[in-house]
Design a protein around this motif. Structure first.
Motif, short mmCIF file in Angstrom:
data_model
loop_
_atom_site.label_atom_id
_atom_site.label_comp_id
_atom_site.label_asym_id
_atom_site.label_seq_id
_atom_site.Cartn_x
_atom_site.Cartn_y
_atom_site.Cartn_z
N HIS A 224 -0.82 -6.72 7.40
CA HIS A 224 0.29 -7.53 7.90
C HIS A 224 1.41 -7.65 6.88
O HIS A 224 2.56 -7.77 7.24
CB HIS A 224 -0.18 -8.92 8.31
CG HIS A 224 -1.09 -8.91 9.48
ND1 HIS A 224 -0.66 -8.62 10.74
CD2 HIS A 224 -2.42 -9.12 9.59
CE1 HIS A 224 -1.66 -8.67 11.59
NE2 HIS A 224 -2.74 -8.97 10.91
N SER A 225 1.08 -7.66 5.60
CA SER A 225 2.12 -7.84 4.59
C SER A 225 3.09 -6.66 4.59
O SER A 225 4.21 -6.79 4.17
CB SER A 225 1.52 -8.04 3.20
OG SER A 225 0.87 -6.88 2.76
N ARG A 226 2.65 -5.50 5.04
CA ARG A 226 3.56 -4.37 5.12
C ARG A 226 4.47 -4.49 6.32
O ARG A 226 5.55 -3.92 6.33
CB ARG A 226 2.78 -3.06 5.18
CG ARG A 226 2.18 -2.72 3.82
CD ARG A 226 1.34 -1.51 3.91
NE ARG A 226 0.01 -2.01 4.29
CZ ARG A 226 -0.96 -1.25 4.75
NH1 ARG A 226 -0.80 0.02 4.91
NH2 ARG A 226 -2.12 -1.78 5.07
N ARG A 227 4.06 -5.22 7.33
CA ARG A 227 4.88 -5.39 8.52
C ARG A 227 5.85 -6.55 8.36
O ARG A 227 7.01 -6.43 8.69
CB ARG A 227 3.99 -5.65 9.73
CG ARG A 227 3.22 -4.42 10.12
CD ARG A 227 2.40 -4.62 11.38
NE ARG A 227 3.20 -5.20 12.44
CZ ARG A 227 2.78 -6.18 13.21
NH1 ARG A 227 1.58 -6.70 13.06
NH2 ARG A 227 3.55 -6.65 14.15
N ARG A 228 5.40 -7.67 7.86
CA ARG A 228 6.23 -8.85 7.72
C ARG A 228 5.89 -9.55 6.42
O ARG A 228 4.76 -9.95 6.20
CB ARG A 228 6.00 -9.85 8.88
CG ARG A 228 6.31 -9.26 10.23
CD ARG A 228 7.82 -9.16 10.41
NE ARG A 228 8.11 -8.64 11.72
CZ ARG A 228 8.94 -7.65 11.95
NH1 ARG A 228 9.57 -7.08 10.97
NH2 ARG A 228 9.17 -7.24 13.17
N VAL A 229 6.88 -9.71 5.58
CA VAL A 229 6.64 -10.33 4.29
C VAL A 229 6.76 -11.84 4.38
O VAL A 229 6.00 -12.58 3.77
CB VAL A 229 7.62 -9.77 3.23
CG1 VAL A 229 7.47 -10.50 1.92
CG2 VAL A 229 7.38 -8.29 3.04
N PHE B 225 15.36 -13.00 6.64
CA PHE B 225 14.25 -12.32 7.29
C PHE B 225 14.62 -10.88 7.60
O PHE B 225 13.84 -9.95 7.39
CB PHE B 225 13.84 -13.06 8.56
CG PHE B 225 12.67 -12.42 9.25
CD1 PHE B 225 11.38 -12.69 8.82
CD2 PHE B 225 12.86 -11.55 10.30
CE1 PHE B 225 10.30 -12.09 9.44
CE2 PHE B 225 11.78 -10.95 10.93
CZ PHE B 225 10.49 -11.23 10.49
N GLY B 226 15.83 -10.68 8.12
CA GLY B 226 16.28 -9.34 8.46
C GLY B 226 16.34 -8.42 7.25
O GLY B 226 15.98 -7.24 7.32
N LEU B 227 16.77 -8.96 6.11
CA LEU B 227 16.84 -8.14 4.89
C LEU B 227 15.45 -7.71 4.43
O LEU B 227 15.25 -6.59 3.98
CB LEU B 227 17.53 -8.92 3.77
CG LEU B 227 19.02 -9.16 3.94
CD1 LEU B 227 19.53 -10.10 2.85
CD2 LEU B 227 19.77 -7.84 3.89
N VAL B 228 14.50 -8.61 4.53
CA VAL B 228 13.15 -8.32 4.06
C VAL B 228 12.38 -7.46 5.06
O VAL B 228 11.60 -6.59 4.68
CB VAL B 228 12.40 -9.64 3.77
CG1 VAL B 228 10.95 -9.38 3.43
CG2 VAL B 228 13.08 -10.38 2.64
N ALA B 229 12.60 -7.69 6.34
CA ALA B 229 11.82 -7.00 7.38
C ALA B 229 12.09 -5.50 7.40
O ALA B 229 11.18 -4.71 7.66
CB ALA B 229 12.12 -7.60 8.74
N LYS B 230 13.33 -5.11 7.17
CA LYS B 230 13.71 -3.69 7.22
C LYS B 230 13.23 -3.04 8.52
O LYS B 230 12.60 -2.00 8.52
CB LYS B 230 13.18 -2.94 6.00
CG LYS B 230 13.75 -3.46 4.71
CD LYS B 230 13.21 -2.71 3.52
CE LYS B 230 13.80 -3.32 2.26
NZ LYS B 230 13.24 -2.74 1.06
N ASP B 231 13.55 -3.70 9.61
CA ASP B 231 13.11 -3.27 10.94
C ASP B 231 14.32 -2.76 11.71
O ASP B 231 15.22 -3.54 12.03
CB ASP B 231 12.46 -4.45 11.65
CG ASP B 231 11.89 -4.12 13.00
OD1 ASP B 231 12.32 -3.13 13.62
OD2 ASP B 231 11.01 -4.86 13.45
N PRO B 232 14.38 -1.47 12.03
CA PRO B 232 15.55 -0.94 12.75
C PRO B 232 15.81 -1.61 14.10
O PRO B 232 16.96 -1.81 14.48
CB PRO B 232 15.22 0.54 12.95
CG PRO B 232 14.12 0.86 12.00
CD PRO B 232 13.41 -0.43 11.71
#
Length: 73
Positions: free
Chosen positions: A9-14, A34-41
């Protein structure tokens, strides 16, 4: 906040705040952090879509915050 170091989970959401953490503290601009850390397109695309919408600024902030909270749990 819960830190889930070393797990899948830590790789998906910090950032993983509990609901109690949100109820007890204010966190201005959580959605941006959250958006900066998530790096989710997909999350980035959602942010861009919301920001480009004609919705009032308060509604846009609420939408971004709600999605960030739901994604982090």
């Amino acid at each position: 906040m819960r830190w889930v170091a070393g797990s899948w989970h830590s790789r998906r959401r910090v950032i993983r705040p509990s609901l109690d953490a949100f109820r007890g503290h204010t966190y201005p601009n959580y959605d941006l952090d959250f958006g900066l850390v998530a790096k989710d397109p997909l999350l980035d695309r959602f942010h861009a879509t919301v920001e480009a919408s004609d919705a009032p600024p308060a509604a846009r902030r609420t939408a971004l915050f709600d999605v960030a909270c739901a994604s982090g749990l």
